[in-house]
Design a protein around this motif. Structure first.
Motif, PDB file in Angstrom:
ATOM      1  N   LYS A 180      81.135  67.351  66.103  1.00 28.68           N
ATOM      2  CA  LYS A 180      81.562  66.807  64.811  1.00 28.68           C
ATOM      3  C   LYS A 180      80.365  66.247  64.046  1.00 28.68           C
ATOM      4  N   PHE A 181      80.379  66.451  62.743  1.00 32.16           N
ATOM      5  CA  PHE A 181      79.344  65.925  61.856  1.00 32.16           C
ATOM      6  C   PHE A 181      79.438  64.408  61.811  1.00 32.16           C
ATOM      7  N   VAL A 182      78.286  63.738  61.898  1.00 35.42           N
ATOM      8  CA  VAL A 182      78.238  62.273  61.856  1.00 35.42           C
ATOM      9  C   VAL A 182      77.574  61.883  60.532  1.00 35.42           C
ATOM     10  N   LYS A 183      78.406  61.689  59.534  1.00 38.52           N
ATOM     11  CA  LYS A 183      77.939  61.410  58.179  1.00 38.52           C
ATOM     12  C   LYS A 183      77.051  60.166  58.118  1.00 38.52           C
ATOM     13  N   SER A 184      77.438  59.121  58.830  1.00 40.24           N
ATOM     14  CA  SER A 184      76.681  57.866  58.748  1.00 40.24           C
ATOM     15  C   SER A 184      75.234  58.049  59.194  1.00 40.24           C
ATOM     16  N   VAL A 185      75.018  58.854  60.213  1.00 40.39           N
ATOM     17  CA  VAL A 185      73.652  59.093  60.694  1.00 40.39           C
ATOM     18  C   VAL A 185      72.881  59.930  59.676  1.00 40.39           C
ATOM     19  N   ALA A 186      73.526  60.938  59.116  1.00 40.92           N
ATOM     20  CA  ALA A 186      72.866  61.754  58.096  1.00 40.92           C
ATOM     21  C   ALA A 186      72.438  60.883  56.917  1.00 40.92           C
ATOM     22  N   LEU A 187      73.289  59.950  56.528  1.00 40.90           N
ATOM     23  CA  LEU A 187      72.954  59.072  55.406  1.00 40.90           C
ATOM     24  C   LEU A 187      71.850  58.076  55.769  1.00 40.90           C
ATOM     25  N   GLU A 188      71.796  57.666  57.033  1.00 42.45           N
ATOM     26  CA  GLU A 188      70.685  56.805  57.468  1.00 42.45           C
ATOM     27  C   GLU A 188      69.367  57.548  57.325  1.00 42.45           C
ATOM     28  N   HIS A 189      69.353  58.813  57.766  1.00 46.07           N
ATOM     29  CA  HIS A 189      68.135  59.624  57.621  1.00 46.07           C
ATOM     30  C   HIS A 189      67.775  59.778  56.148  1.00 46.07           C
ATOM     31  N   ALA A 190      68.779  60.071  55.333  1.00 45.55           N
ATOM     32  CA  ALA A 190      68.528  60.247  53.900  1.00 45.55           C
ATOM     33  C   ALA A 190      67.981  58.977  53.277  1.00 45.55           C
ATOM     34  N   SER A 191      68.533  57.840  53.653  1.00 46.62           N
ATOM     35  CA  SER A 191      68.075  56.570  53.102  1.00 46.62           C
ATOM     36  C   SER A 191      66.624  56.296  53.473  1.00 46.62           C
ATOM     37  N   THR A 192      66.287  56.555  54.712  1.00 47.83           N
ATOM     38  CA  THR A 192      64.901  56.347  55.150  1.00 47.83           C
ATOM     39  C   THR A 192      63.977  57.290  54.411  1.00 47.83           C
TER      40      THR A 192
ATOM     41  N   CYS B 145      80.684  68.068  52.882  1.00 46.52           N
ATOM     42  CA  CYS B 145      80.557  68.777  54.157  1.00 46.52           C
ATOM     43  C   CYS B 145      81.252  68.060  55.310  1.00 46.52           C
ATOM     44  N   ALA B 146      81.427  66.767  55.198  1.00 50.28           N
ATOM     45  CA  ALA B 146      82.109  66.032  56.270  1.00 50.28           C
ATOM     46  C   ALA B 146      83.582  66.383  56.333  1.00 50.28           C
ATOM     47  N   GLY B 147      84.150  66.823  55.229  1.00 55.52           N
ATOM     48  CA  GLY B 147      85.573  67.093  55.179  1.00 55.52           C
ATOM     49  C   GLY B 147      85.974  68.518  55.512  1.00 55.52           C
ATOM     50  N   ILE B 148      85.011  69.367  55.853  1.00 55.98           N
ATOM     51  CA  ILE B 148      85.364  70.759  56.130  1.00 55.98           C
ATOM     52  C   ILE B 148      85.912  70.913  57.540  1.00 55.98           C
ATOM     53  N   ALA B 149      86.716  71.921  57.719  1.00 58.85           N
ATOM     54  CA  ALA B 149      87.237  72.234  59.050  1.00 58.85           C
ATOM     55  C   ALA B 149      86.178  73.060  59.774  1.00 58.85           C
ATOM     56  N   GLU B 150      85.815  72.612  60.950  1.00 60.10           N
ATOM     57  CA  GLU B 150      84.794  73.337  61.695  1.00 60.10           C
ATOM     58  C   GLU B 150      85.421  73.979  62.930  1.00 60.10           C
ATOM     59  N   PRO B 151      84.824  75.071  63.384  1.00 60.96           N
ATOM     60  CA  PRO B 151      85.321  75.728  64.590  1.00 60.96           C
ATOM     61  C   PRO B 151      85.140  74.830  65.814  1.00 60.96           C
ATOM     62  N   ASP B 152      85.898  75.116  66.862  1.00 59.90           N
ATOM     63  CA  ASP B 152      85.745  74.366  68.116  1.00 59.90           C
ATOM     64  C   ASP B 152      84.402  74.643  68.775  1.00 59.90           C
ATOM     65  N   ASP B 153      83.912  75.849  68.629  1.00 54.62           N
ATOM     66  CA  ASP B 153      82.611  76.215  69.191  1.00 54.62           C
ATOM     67  C   ASP B 153      81.523  75.452  68.437  1.00 54.62           C
ATOM     68  N   GLN B 154      80.738  74.662  69.151  1.00 59.76           N
ATOM     69  CA  GLN B 154      79.748  73.800  68.511  1.00 59.76           C
ATOM     70  C   GLN B 154      78.632  74.575  67.824  1.00 59.76           C
ATOM     71  N   CYS B 155      78.291  75.725  68.361  1.00 53.96           N
ATOM     72  CA  CYS B 155      77.261  76.540  67.720  1.00 53.96           C
ATOM     73  C   CYS B 155      77.774  77.078  66.383  1.00 53.96           C
ATOM     74  N   GLU B 156      79.012  77.536  66.393  1.00 51.30           N
ATOM     75  CA  GLU B 156      79.627  78.013  65.147  1.00 51.30           C
ATOM     76  C   GLU B 156      79.799  76.860  64.161  1.00 51.30           C
ATOM     77  N   ALA B 157      80.157  75.683  64.665  1.00 54.51           N
ATOM     78  CA  ALA B 157      80.320  74.515  63.800  1.00 54.51           C
ATOM     79  C   ALA B 157      78.995  74.170  63.105  1.00 54.51           C
TER      80      ALA B 157
ATOM     81  N   CYS C 221      77.467  74.897  54.506  1.00 53.31           N
ATOM     82  CA  CYS C 221      77.987  73.930  53.540  1.00 53.31           C
ATOM     83  C   CYS C 221      76.848  73.159  52.874  1.00 53.31           C
ATOM     84  N   PHE C 222      75.888  72.691  53.683  1.00 50.24           N
ATOM     85  CA  PHE C 222      74.767  71.929  53.130  1.00 50.24           C
ATOM     86  C   PHE C 222      73.992  72.763  52.120  1.00 50.24           C
ATOM     87  N   MET C 223      73.754  74.031  52.456  1.00 52.42           N
ATOM     88  CA  MET C 223      72.994  74.881  51.555  1.00 52.42           C
ATOM     89  C   MET C 223      73.773  75.150  50.263  1.00 52.42           C
ATOM     90  N   GLU C 224      75.075  75.374  50.380  1.00 48.13           N
ATOM     91  CA  GLU C 224      75.900  75.578  49.190  1.00 48.13           C
ATOM     92  C   GLU C 224      75.927  74.326  48.325  1.00 48.13           C
TER      93      GLU C 224
END
Length: 147
Positions: free
Chosen positions: A82-94, A113-125, A132-135
């Protein structure tokens, strides 16, 4: 601002980031160390690394797993995939020194991107998140960026 998207998109090439000032050279060195570690863990080829660096879609299962491994190393993907938005935003803030306008964009991208449905397979996720990030980067006018 363009560099901000790299952080969010690949969790991004800046995870050498600490509470200290951002050091691009150290971030790149740390990124490459992590890439090599992940490459060994998932059996990725040099072409998979090239795809990652070029911000191109992964061409193989190993390339997708490379992205998953990298996202986990930077803490923006948890062990459950699962995507961890808070950590991504910490990196962005720094990375942006907390610039309000840049953080507004970072929040918009991570919200989308945090709200998208991701596959169960972590590589696919990881591949779904990367796409999503690139779009979102393109939608925010940040499609031509370098690290």
């Amino acid at each position: 601002m363009a560099k901000l998207v790299l952080i969010v998109a690949f969790c991004i090439l800046n995870a050498a980031v600490s509470k200290a000032a951002f050091n691009k050279e150290e971030a790149i060195k740390n990124f490459m160390t992590n890439v090599e570690e992940c490459r060994g863990e998932v059996g990725a080829a040099a072409s998979d690394i090239e795809d990652l660096i070029k911000k191109a879609p992964a061409a193989s299962k190993e390339g997708k797993c490379l992205r998953s491994c990298m996202m986990k190393k930077y803490g923006v993907m948890d062990d459950g995939g699962k995507f961890v938005k808070s950590v991504a935003l910490e990196h962005a803030s720094t990375f942006t020194d907390g610039d309000a306008e840049k953080m507004k964009t970072a929040n918009e991208i991570t919200d989308a991107c945090a709200g998208i449905a991701e596959p169960d397979d972590q590589c696919e996720a990881a591949e779904v998140y990367s796409k999503c990030f690139m779009e979102q980067a393109k939608a925010h006018g940040l499609d031509k960026f370098e690290f």
